[in-house]
Design an enzyme around this catalytic site. Structure first.
Site, PDB file in Angstrom:
ATOM      1  CD  GLN A  88      -2.911   1.125   0.153  1.00  0.00           C
ATOM      2  OE1 GLN A  88      -3.572   0.125  -0.023  1.00  0.00           O
ATOM      3  NE2 GLN A  88      -3.056   2.212  -0.598  1.00  0.00           N
ATOM      4  NE  ARG A 112      -1.957  -2.051  -2.927  1.00  0.00           N
ATOM      5  CZ  ARG A 112      -2.689  -2.868  -2.162  1.00  0.00           C
ATOM      6  NH1 ARG A 112      -3.756  -2.407  -1.541  1.00  0.00           N
ATOM      7  NH2 ARG A 112      -2.349  -4.134  -1.983  1.00  0.00           N
ATOM      8  CG  ASP A 146      -6.427   1.818   7.825  1.00  0.00           C
ATOM      9  OD1 ASP A 146      -7.459   1.607   7.150  1.00  0.00           O
ATOM     10  OD2 ASP A 146      -5.620   0.903   8.126  1.00  0.00           O
TER      11      ASP A 146
HETATM   12  N1  NVA Z   1      -5.701  -1.637   8.637  1.00  0.00           N
HETATM   13  C1  NVA Z   1      -6.604  -2.283   7.694  1.00  0.00           C
HETATM   14  C2  NVA Z   1      -6.107  -2.125   6.303  1.00  0.00           C
HETATM   15  C3  NVA Z   1      -6.994  -2.725   5.241  1.00  0.00           C
HETATM   16  C4  NVA Z   1      -6.446  -2.604   3.866  1.00  0.00           C
HETATM   17  C5  NVA Z   1      -6.759  -3.752   8.057  1.00  0.00           C
HETATM   18  O1  NVA Z   1      -5.755  -4.395   8.386  1.00  0.00           O
HETATM   19  O2  NVA Z   1      -7.888  -4.237   8.048  1.00  0.00           O
HETATM   20  N1   CP Z   2      -6.183  -1.286   0.671  1.00  0.00           N
HETATM   21  C1   CP Z   2      -6.316  -2.618   0.557  1.00  0.00           C
HETATM   22  O1   CP Z   2      -5.367  -3.407   0.773  1.00  0.00           O
HETATM   23  O2   CP Z   2      -7.557  -3.009   0.152  1.00  0.00           O
HETATM   24  P1   CP Z   2      -8.129  -4.494   0.089  1.00  0.00           P
HETATM   25  O3   CP Z   2      -8.292  -4.979   1.502  1.00  0.00           O
HETATM   26  O4   CP Z   2      -9.434  -4.354  -0.629  1.00  0.00           O
HETATM   27  O5   CP Z   2      -7.167  -5.376  -0.656  1.00  0.00           O
END
Ligand code: NVA
Ligand code: CP
Length: 299
Positions: A130, A284, A215
């Site tokens: 990311q 991405r 986030d």
């Molecule tokens: N911090 C989040 C990121 C998702 C792309 C998770 O780990 O769920």
């Molecule tokens: N940002 C990200 O990794 O999204 P996904 O969970 O949809 O892959």
């Protein structure tokens, strides 16, 4: 040649990372080629995904390769076959492996026993892919991120910790604001104290910032903490009011998926003056194509 893995941004040198960002920008302009002809990517997902699966699979297809989706529901890995055995078998048949899992040590164990490059597509600790997309997005919009001020607001999670590594590798200042008890790893903070600072005040973190990032408050695997976190993070929403203190041309990023009205206001997420989340998501694809090309060429 030794196998190169990408479990963390620290696995590549700053020069190598910069090369990947430049190549990602180039690949975005000419997305289709045959660089991966005959190459196969195995994608192991132990957590849900939209962007990551789509970007890796599309990336392989655009460059002439093939991707195989493996979920724990349908593999022996999900029935308890040891990670080291799975790594030896899977890596004997494919050219590169991508893993999204829970404990970071799972991917380290997998990589130790893999005969091909392994990419971290998110663990509880880090989400380095990311960051490649985020840095690419910043560079495209504003030029180099070197020396810029970045504010991280919210949970000290896998994304926050990846920003700490990015601050070191891409040479920027990072100001983190988290509620008490939700800070990132103290070891990482200490190791980067020359450029990373911590507070519990989002306004301090955002003051003069060139990039503001947040986030979700509860990550995958923390769903049962959602309600409790909503209360503890209530003062950490990123919105227009908070951005008043930022640099005039500040950008807003979020790895997505977003919870509108929680960590970010709907108005800010949809405000094209600040929010670059849709380019960030698209990048991405380009960044990971450049990453896979680098790992395959250097292993
Ligand atoms: N911090 C989040 C990121 C998702 C792309 C998770 O780990 O769920
Ligand atoms: N940002 C990200 O990794 O999204 P996904 O969970 O949809 O892959």
């Amino acid at each position: 040649m030794a196998i190169r893995h990408f479990l963390s941004l620290l696995d590549l040198s700053p020069q190598e990372l910069q090369g990947i960002i430049n190549r990602a920008i180039e690949l975005k302009k000419a997305p289709v080629n045959q660089v991966f002809a005959g190459k196969v990517l195995a994608m192991i997902f132990e957590k849900a995904s939209t962007r990551t699966r789509l970007s890796f699979e599309t990336g392989m297809a655009q460059m002439g390769g093939h991707a195989i989706f493996l979920s724990p529901r349908d593999t022996q890995l999900g029935r308890g076959e040891p990670i080291q055995d799975s790594a030896r078998v899977i890596s004997s048949m494919v050219d590169i492996v991508m893993v999204r899992t829970f404990a970071h040590q799972n991917i380290e164990l997998f990589a130790k026993h893999s005969s091909v490059p392994v990419i971290n597509a998110l663990t509880d600790d880090l989400h380095p892919c990311q960051l490649l997309a985020d840095i690419q997005t910043y560079v495209e919009q504003r030029g180099s991120i070197k020396g810029k001020k970045v504010a991280w607001i919210g949970d000290g999670n896998n994304m926050c910790q990846s920003y700490i590594n990015a601050a070191k590798q891409f040479d920027f200042e990072l100001r983190i604001a988290c509620p008490e008890g939700f800070e990132p790893s103290s070891k990482m903070l200490q190791a980067n104290s020359d450029r990373v600072s911590m507070s519990q005040d989002p306004k301090i973190a955002v003051s003069g910032a060139d990039l503001i990032v947040t986030d979700v408050w509860a990550s995958m695997g923390q769903e049962q903490e959602q309600k409790d976190r909503e209360q503890k993070f209530a003062d950490f929403q990123v919105n227009h009011n908070l951005l008043d203190g930022a640099a005039k041309d500040a950008l807003f990023m979020h790895c997505l998926p977003a919870h509108r009205g929680e960590e970010v206001s709907e108005a800010l997420l949809e405000d094209p003056k600040y929010s670059v989340v849709w380019s960030e998501a698209e990048n991405r694809l380009h960044a990971q194509k450049a990453l896979m090309e680098f790992l395959l060429a250097n292993s």
